[in-house]
Design a protein around this motif. Structure first.
Motif, PDB file in Angstrom:
ATOM      1  N   MET A 158       0.829  -1.212   0.000  1.00 51.23           N
ATOM      2  CA  MET A 158       0.000   0.000   0.000  1.00 51.23           C
ATOM      3  C   MET A 158       0.867   1.268   0.000  1.00 51.23           C
ATOM      4  O   MET A 158       0.350   2.373   0.173  1.00 51.23           O
ATOM      5  CB  MET A 158      -0.932  -0.002   1.211  1.00 51.23           C
ATOM      6  N   ASP A 159       2.184   1.090  -0.170  1.00 48.81           N
ATOM      7  CA  ASP A 159       3.130   2.223  -0.181  1.00 48.81           C
ATOM      8  C   ASP A 159       2.961   3.157   1.021  1.00 48.81           C
ATOM      9  O   ASP A 159       2.793   4.370   0.864  1.00 48.81           O
ATOM     10  CB  ASP A 159       2.976   3.065  -1.468  1.00 48.81           C
ATOM     11  N   PRO A 160       3.033   2.599   2.236  1.00 48.60           N
ATOM     12  CA  PRO A 160       2.835   3.449   3.408  1.00 48.60           C
ATOM     13  C   PRO A 160       4.013   4.400   3.628  1.00 48.60           C
ATOM     14  O   PRO A 160       5.136   4.107   3.199  1.00 48.60           O
ATOM     15  CB  PRO A 160       2.749   2.439   4.558  1.00 48.60           C
ATOM     16  N   ASP A 161       3.728   5.507   4.297  1.00 46.74           N
ATOM     17  CA  ASP A 161       4.786   6.427   4.717  1.00 46.74           C
ATOM     18  C   ASP A 161       5.454   5.950   5.991  1.00 46.74           C
ATOM     19  O   ASP A 161       6.564   6.347   6.308  1.00 46.74           O
ATOM     20  CB  ASP A 161       4.184   7.813   5.015  1.00 46.74           C
ATOM     21  N   VAL A 162       4.699   5.174   6.760  1.00 43.71           N
ATOM     22  CA  VAL A 162       5.201   4.719   8.059  1.00 43.71           C
ATOM     23  C   VAL A 162       4.588   3.357   8.340  1.00 43.71           C
ATOM     24  O   VAL A 162       3.460   3.079   7.939  1.00 43.71           O
ATOM     25  CB  VAL A 162       4.859   5.751   9.173  1.00 43.71           C
ATOM     26  N   MET A 163       5.361   2.513   9.007  1.00 44.74           N
ATOM     27  CA  MET A 163       4.873   1.186   9.386  1.00 44.74           C
ATOM     28  C   MET A 163       4.799   1.103  10.913  1.00 44.74           C
ATOM     29  O   MET A 163       5.768   1.418  11.603  1.00 44.74           O
ATOM     30  CB  MET A 163       5.836   0.105   8.880  1.00 44.74           C
ATOM     31  N   LEU A 164       3.649   0.639  11.391  1.00 45.08           N
ATOM     32  CA  LEU A 164       3.469   0.373  12.822  1.00 45.08           C
ATOM     33  C   LEU A 164       3.503  -1.139  13.030  1.00 45.08           C
ATOM     34  O   LEU A 164       2.822  -1.873  12.309  1.00 45.08           O
ATOM     35  CB  LEU A 164       2.112   0.894  13.311  1.00 45.08           C
ATOM     36  N   PHE A 165       4.285  -1.581  13.983  1.00 47.58           N
ATOM     37  CA  PHE A 165       4.369  -3.017  14.297  1.00 47.58           C
ATOM     38  C   PHE A 165       3.993  -3.217  15.751  1.00 47.58           C
ATOM     39  O   PHE A 165       4.591  -2.596  16.634  1.00 47.58           O
ATOM     40  CB  PHE A 165       5.804  -3.521  14.115  1.00 47.58           C
ATOM     41  N   ASP A 166       3.001  -4.087  16.012  1.00 48.51           N
ATOM     42  CA  ASP A 166       2.636  -4.377  17.399  1.00 48.51           C
ATOM     43  C   ASP A 166       3.043  -5.797  17.758  1.00 48.51           C
ATOM     44  O   ASP A 166       2.352  -6.755  17.424  1.00 48.51           O
ATOM     45  CB  ASP A 166       1.124  -4.173  17.609  1.00 48.51           C
ATOM     46  N   GLU A 167       4.170  -5.925  18.402  1.00 54.84           N
ATOM     47  CA  GLU A 167       4.725  -7.223  18.801  1.00 54.84           C
ATOM     48  C   GLU A 167       4.629  -8.255  17.682  1.00 54.84           C
ATOM     49  O   GLU A 167       4.029  -9.324  17.861  1.00 54.84           O
ATOM     50  CB  GLU A 167       4.012  -7.743  20.061  1.00 54.84           C
ATOM     51  N   PRO A 168       5.257  -7.962  16.545  1.00 50.48           N
ATOM     52  CA  PRO A 168       5.074  -8.815  15.372  1.00 50.48           C
ATOM     53  C   PRO A 168       5.648 -10.223  15.515  1.00 50.48           C
ATOM     54  O   PRO A 168       5.281 -11.107  14.750  1.00 50.48           O
ATOM     55  CB  PRO A 168       5.822  -8.056  14.262  1.00 50.48           C
ATOM     56  N   THR A 169       6.508 -10.435  16.507  1.00 55.01           N
ATOM     57  CA  THR A 169       7.107 -11.772  16.641  1.00 55.01           C
ATOM     58  C   THR A 169       6.627 -12.501  17.892  1.00 55.01           C
ATOM     59  O   THR A 169       7.062 -13.626  18.146  1.00 55.01           O
ATOM     60  CB  THR A 169       8.656 -11.684  16.670  1.00 55.01           C
ATOM     61  N   SER A 170       5.717 -11.897  18.647  1.00 54.59           N
ATOM     62  CA  SER A 170       5.342 -12.496  19.941  1.00 54.59           C
ATOM     63  C   SER A 170       4.580 -13.799  19.814  1.00 54.59           C
ATOM     64  O   SER A 170       4.591 -14.612  20.734  1.00 54.59           O
ATOM     65  CB  SER A 170       4.508 -11.513  20.759  1.00 54.59           C
ATOM     66  N   ALA A 171       3.882 -13.990  18.682  1.00 59.52           N
ATOM     67  CA  ALA A 171       3.082 -15.208  18.536  1.00 59.52           C
ATOM     68  C   ALA A 171       3.866 -16.325  17.832  1.00 59.52           C
ATOM     69  O   ALA A 171       3.309 -17.380  17.557  1.00 59.52           O
ATOM     70  CB  ALA A 171       1.806 -14.893  17.753  1.00 59.52           C
ATOM     71  N   LEU A 172       5.143 -16.079  17.550  1.00 60.87           N
ATOM     72  CA  LEU A 172       5.896 -17.031  16.717  1.00 60.87           C
ATOM     73  C   LEU A 172       6.721 -18.001  17.549  1.00 60.87           C
ATOM     74  O   LEU A 172       7.230 -17.641  18.615  1.00 60.87           O
ATOM     75  CB  LEU A 172       6.851 -16.260  15.792  1.00 60.87           C
ATOM     76  N   ASP A 173       6.881 -19.203  17.015  1.00 57.81           N
ATOM     77  CA  ASP A 173       7.845 -20.126  17.609  1.00 57.81           C
ATOM     78  C   ASP A 173       9.235 -19.486  17.531  1.00 57.81           C
ATOM     79  O   ASP A 173       9.543 -18.806  16.546  1.00 57.81           O
ATOM     80  CB  ASP A 173       7.858 -21.448  16.841  1.00 57.81           C
ATOM     81  N   PRO A 174      10.045 -19.710  18.569  1.00 61.02           N
ATOM     82  CA  PRO A 174      11.344 -19.018  18.636  1.00 61.02           C
ATOM     83  C   PRO A 174      12.185 -19.134  17.368  1.00 61.02           C
ATOM     84  O   PRO A 174      12.841 -18.171  16.964  1.00 61.02           O
ATOM     85  CB  PRO A 174      12.041 -19.696  19.818  1.00 61.02           C
ATOM     86  N   GLU A 175      12.135 -20.293  16.706  1.00 64.25           N
ATOM     87  CA  GLU A 175      13.021 -20.456  15.541  1.00 64.25           C
ATOM     88  C   GLU A 175      12.550 -19.660  14.327  1.00 64.25           C
ATOM     89  O   GLU A 175      13.266 -19.551  13.336  1.00 64.25           O
ATOM     90  CB  GLU A 175      13.206 -21.944  15.200  1.00 64.25           C
ATOM     91  N   LEU A 176      11.331 -19.088  14.398  1.00 63.02           N
ATOM     92  CA  LEU A 176      10.790 -18.322  13.274  1.00 63.02           C
ATOM     93  C   LEU A 176      10.933 -16.809  13.451  1.00 63.02           C
ATOM     94  O   LEU A 176      10.678 -16.037  12.535  1.00 63.02           O
ATOM     95  CB  LEU A 176       9.312 -18.674  13.062  1.00 63.02           C
ATOM     96  N   VAL A 177      11.346 -16.428  14.651  1.00 61.68           N
ATOM     97  CA  VAL A 177      11.419 -15.001  14.976  1.00 61.68           C
ATOM     98  C   VAL A 177      12.476 -14.286  14.118  1.00 61.68           C
ATOM     99  O   VAL A 177      12.249 -13.188  13.620  1.00 61.68           O
ATOM    100  CB  VAL A 177      11.723 -14.824  16.490  1.00 61.68           C
ATOM    101  N   GLY A 178      13.599 -14.958  13.938  1.00 61.62           N
ATOM    102  CA  GLY A 178      14.730 -14.318  13.254  1.00 61.62           C
ATOM    103  C   GLY A 178      14.418 -13.861  11.839  1.00 61.62           C
ATOM    104  O   GLY A 178      14.850 -12.774  11.430  1.00 61.62           O
ATOM    105  N   ASP A 179      13.649 -14.662  11.093  1.00 65.09           N
ATOM    106  CA  ASP A 179      13.332 -14.290   9.713  1.00 65.09           C
ATOM    107  C   ASP A 179      12.511 -13.009   9.664  1.00 65.09           C
ATOM    108  O   ASP A 179      12.710 -12.162   8.787  1.00 65.09           O
ATOM    109  CB  ASP A 179      12.521 -15.398   9.020  1.00 65.09           C
ATOM    110  N   VAL A 180      11.557 -12.903  10.587  1.00 66.12           N
ATOM    111  CA  VAL A 180      10.699 -11.707  10.612  1.00 66.12           C
ATOM    112  C   VAL A 180      11.515 -10.488  11.028  1.00 66.12           C
ATOM    113  O   VAL A 180      11.435  -9.426  10.403  1.00 66.12           O
ATOM    114  CB  VAL A 180       9.480 -11.928  11.531  1.00 66.12           C
ATOM    115  N   LEU A 181      12.340 -10.656  12.058  1.00 66.93           N
ATOM    116  CA  LEU A 181      13.179  -9.525  12.478  1.00 66.93           C
ATOM    117  C   LEU A 181      14.151  -9.141  11.369  1.00 66.93           C
ATOM    118  O   LEU A 181      14.462  -7.963  11.186  1.00 66.93           O
ATOM    119  CB  LEU A 181      13.955  -9.871  13.762  1.00 66.93           C
ATOM    120  N   GLY A 182      14.606 -10.140  10.598  1.00 69.40           N
ATOM    121  CA  GLY A 182      15.510  -9.856   9.477  1.00 69.40           C
ATOM    122  C   GLY A 182      14.852  -8.962   8.438  1.00 69.40           C
ATOM    123  O   GLY A 182      15.466  -8.011   7.934  1.00 69.40           O
TER     124      GLY A 182
END
Ligand code: ADP
Ligand code: MG
Length: 245
Positions: A158-182
């Protein structure tokens, strides 16, 4: 407010019934900045993000995005909201649509892009999040980390000017967190303006230009990550960090 200010929140108050959740919050995010909000559960972080794009109506105070006062009753809130991408803890993909259609539906309906143009944008963003092979998959065929990366690609489409993230990795299994943070690190490197609620202290330390510690509906302490996370001044910040680090 300078021309470079993307988000400006001042004296924001929000209550649910008798519960005062935000009790005078001020914050500012400049273009290209990454601002991370940390703090205990229940401190009002999600409510603050939801007030920034008016998913919650504040009781008092101001929220400006790109110089537009969203608390002004005459403002076109849908137009203003289009500038803001939001990624939630739960990925909120449309389960009945494949990945490509998840990325094109709002582009077509809201931005009135034609199918070809919307798909071109969608594919570019899927490549960016490393999921170009998955465009025909349905959400339930993907891991949580893949679904969250699709959600990020959808917001970016949607070509945003700003991105808001609300705990985007909190629901993930630990081994999947790194890809999202990357993916989020890469966005930050590309200059995206980001306001991120997170419990990932290493991410905040590495990526944030500024860290805000929130507790009890106020920002208790803010500054450089090295200052707030590395050398906190307030007792409440110290005791929170002692619990999460
Ligand atoms: P955080 O994201 O920091 O965990 P929240 O902003 O989600 O905190 O919640 C702050 C407080 O507001 C909590 O006590 C929560 O129960 C309450 N709250 C949040 N949303 C609502 C709502 N829609 N109705 C009533 N209470 C709410
Ligand atoms: Mg929350």
């Amino acid at each position: 407010m300078s021309d470079n200010t993307v988000i400006e929140v001042s004296e924001l108050h929000k209550a649910f019934g008798d519960l005062q959740v935000l009790r005078g919050v001020d914050l500012r995010v400049e273009r290209g900045e990454v601002v991370c909000i940390i703090g205990p559960s229940g401190s009002g972080k999600s409510t603050l993000l939801r007030c920034v794009n008016m998913l919650e109506q504040p009781n008092a105070g101001r929220v400006s995005v790109d110089g537009v006062d969203l608390t002004d009753p005459d403002v076109d809130i849908d137009a203003a909201r289009r500038r803001i991408g939001m990624v939630f803890q739960s990925f909120n993909l449309f389960g009945h649509l494949n990945v490509l259609d998840n990325l094109t539906v709002a582009q077509r309906k809201v931005l009135k892009r034609d199918k070809e143009n919307a798909e071109t944008v969608a594919r570019a963003n899927l490549t960016k999040v490393g999921l170009s092979e998955k465009e025909k998959s349905f959400p339930n065929q993907l891991s949580g980390g893949q679904q969250q990366r699709v959600a990020i690609a959808r917001a970016l489409s949607m070509d945003p000017d700003v991105m808001l993230f609300d705990e985007p990795t909190s629901a993930l299994d630990p081994e999947l967190v790194g890809d999202v943070l990357g993916v989020m690190r890469q966005l930050a490197d590309e200059g995206m303006t980001m306001l991120v609620v997170t419990h990932e202290m290493q991410f905040a330390r590495d990526v944030a230009d500024k860290v805000l510690f929130m507790d009890g509906g106020v920002i208790v302490e803010q500054g450089d990550p090295e200052q707030v996370i590395g050398a906190p001044q307030h007792e409440r910040t110290k005791s929170f960090l002692a619990r999460v680090l």
